[in-house]
Each structure stands twice: as structure tokens, then as C-alpha cells.
Design an enzyme around this catalytic site. Sequence first.
Site, PDB file in Angstrom:
ATOM      1  N   HIS A   4       0.819  -1.214   0.000  1.00  0.00           N
ATOM      2  CA  HIS A   4       0.000   0.000   0.000  1.00  0.00           C
ATOM      3  C   HIS A   4       0.856   1.270   0.000  1.00  0.00           C
ATOM      4  O   HIS A   4       2.081   1.226   0.188  1.00  0.00           O
ATOM      5  CB  HIS A   4      -0.915   0.004   1.229  1.00  0.00           C
TER       6      HIS A   4
ATOM      7  N   SER B 285       1.875   3.972  -5.069  1.00  0.00           N
ATOM      8  CA  SER B 285       2.468   5.153  -4.445  1.00  0.00           C
ATOM      9  C   SER B 285       3.762   4.778  -3.712  1.00  0.00           C
ATOM     10  O   SER B 285       4.678   4.239  -4.318  1.00  0.00           O
ATOM     11  CB  SER B 285       1.440   5.813  -3.521  1.00  0.00           C
TER      12      SER B 285
ATOM     13  N   GLU C  30       2.777  12.187 -15.734  1.00  0.00           N
ATOM     14  CA  GLU C  30       3.858  12.147 -16.719  1.00  0.00           C
ATOM     15  C   GLU C  30       5.036  11.306 -16.229  1.00  0.00           C
ATOM     16  O   GLU C  30       5.833  10.811 -17.035  1.00  0.00           O
ATOM     17  CB  GLU C  30       4.329  13.570 -17.046  1.00  0.00           C
TER      18      GLU C  30
ATOM     19  N   HIS D  13      -5.360   8.918  -7.877  1.00  0.00           N
ATOM     20  CA  HIS D  13      -4.148   8.325  -7.336  1.00  0.00           C
ATOM     21  C   HIS D  13      -4.323   6.875  -6.886  1.00  0.00           C
ATOM     22  O   HIS D  13      -3.335   6.160  -6.724  1.00  0.00           O
ATOM     23  CB  HIS D  13      -3.673   9.178  -6.143  1.00  0.00           C
TER      24      HIS D  13
END
Length: 303
Positions: free
Chosen positions: A51, A119, A254, A276
Site C-alpha cells: 500500500h 504510491s 507524466e 491516485h
Amino acid sequence: MKPASFTSILFRLGAFAERKISGLNFRTIDIEEGRISYLQGGSGTPLIFLHGFGADKDNWVRLARYLTRHFQIIALDLPGFGESFKNPGLDYDVQSQVQRLNSFVNAIGLKQFHLAGNSMGGYIAGNYAATYPEKTISLWLLNPLGVQDSPNSEMFEQILRNELPVILTKRREDYEVLLDHVFHKRPFIPGFAVSELSKSAKENFSLHHKIFKDIHKIKAGNIEFSSPLDTRLKGFPKPTLITWGEKDRILHPEAGINLSRKITGSKLKLMENIGHLPMIESPKMTANQFISFESSLLQELHS
């Protein structure tokens, strides 16, 4: 012992129900530094999920619902988060977390597996795969942190202005703002769940603030990752899928394009109108990306 609040009981029941629907069971195992909590279910080749910052193993439950027929799912609480051990005296930069992940993998007896991370978890997953390619069958990076060659996102602009990043919260109101940042279109999250999640964020604020600084390496007004993915994974030989929500406000999309150019033969999937956390915002579509990716690998292997 203080009795559990009504919202806490509802939250636990809700988490239990979602895990049950997805075929996941709660487990723990000890490594040298402490106890790791994780969810496990399904059958087939293991697929480990890591996570992101401030999150926990349950971020993967809705996605797992579509994957347990194909893979053995293992979603852990990284040290410092969720129900795993928390020690403010430890270093939580990426290589330290890579070694803790390897201790966990060895403890549960895995030799080879698919590895995925979102992430911060993607940053750790990428560095793990680069360190232990012999254990990594394939790598799946979902909006990963740690791409140095990237335009600044909204959150990074906050950091560079010396503001508290949106991902670090102390109040329910701030947590609501965070939810609006991590999702393009917020999925249904009950009020009691938001209350409990914001309460946990407040309780762990000090430790998470330290972890944030450990892993982002902010120096002289710049973020200098200690082990950036675009360096560590340059020419990485194992099959790699990069998934990125085009509406990500936490990490600039990007970065996914730049990273895919550095990883030999990687596949990039940019998701329209997704933020996200694609595995929560669009779990079925996100799961199907990996199922198709792995199916194409099997076809290439047998052709």
C-alpha cells in the site's frame, strides 16, 4: 481498557465483511523487528500488494475480489502502518523497508511471486524487484512514488513551499480534503469509515511525519529520492506493468510515461478520469489490466 466506540465497531464489521466477500483472511507473522499483519486468500501464483503512504492492507480488498480466482493474494501492512509494528526509532527509507519486506517474504516461505505496489508501496516494490529480481516474476506499479524525472504534482508543490503536504492529516476536515485529492471521483465511503480513518491518521501523525521525511529526502528545497525508480529500474528485465490514473494530483502522471521509457519492454496503462488510487476508484478495470497482462505473458511463454 477503553470500550470500543460505535463508529469503531461499525468500521471493524465493515472491514470484516469486505474481506470476507473478497475471500481474504487476516493473519500475522513475526520478523526480527516486530509483528507484520497481512491479508491472504485465493489460489495460484502469489501476488503481493504494498500500500501507499498513510494507507494499509485494506486498500487492496476491493481489487482482490477480482483476482483471488487467479492468484494467491497477499496484502500486508508495511512496518509503520496499519496493524504492523510501529517503532519511531527505526529508519523507514526505501532500502530499510525493502529488507523488512524480504524478511516477511522469507518468514511466510515464498520463493517467487508477482509484486505490486501503489504510491510509496510502488517505490518499495520497484526497489525490491531491482534488489531481488530472482524472486520477482513480474512487477506491477500503480501510480508509484520515486520517479525523479517527473514534473511536480500539486502535492510536491506544497512540499516545496514548506507547507504540510495534503497526505499528512490531523483533523477530520483535512482528511476530507485528502480524499478529494486522491480520488478523481470519490467512491462511496461511509461516514463512520472516514471518522475512523481520520482518527487513525491523527493518532499516527508524529510517526508518519517522520516516515514521510525518511522516504522523500527533502534537501535544499528539492526532493532527492535515495533510490529513484528511473535509475534503479533502468533496463529492468522482468515483465513490468505500469498503471497510472491520468487525474492523479498526488504524483504527476507524466512520471509514468518517463518511467516506462526506462524499463525495457514495460507496458503503460493510463486510466482516464482516475486519480491516485485506481485499485479503489475502479477496482474491476484495474484488476483486468493485470489479468490481461499476465495472460499475454503466458501466451508469449508457450508460443
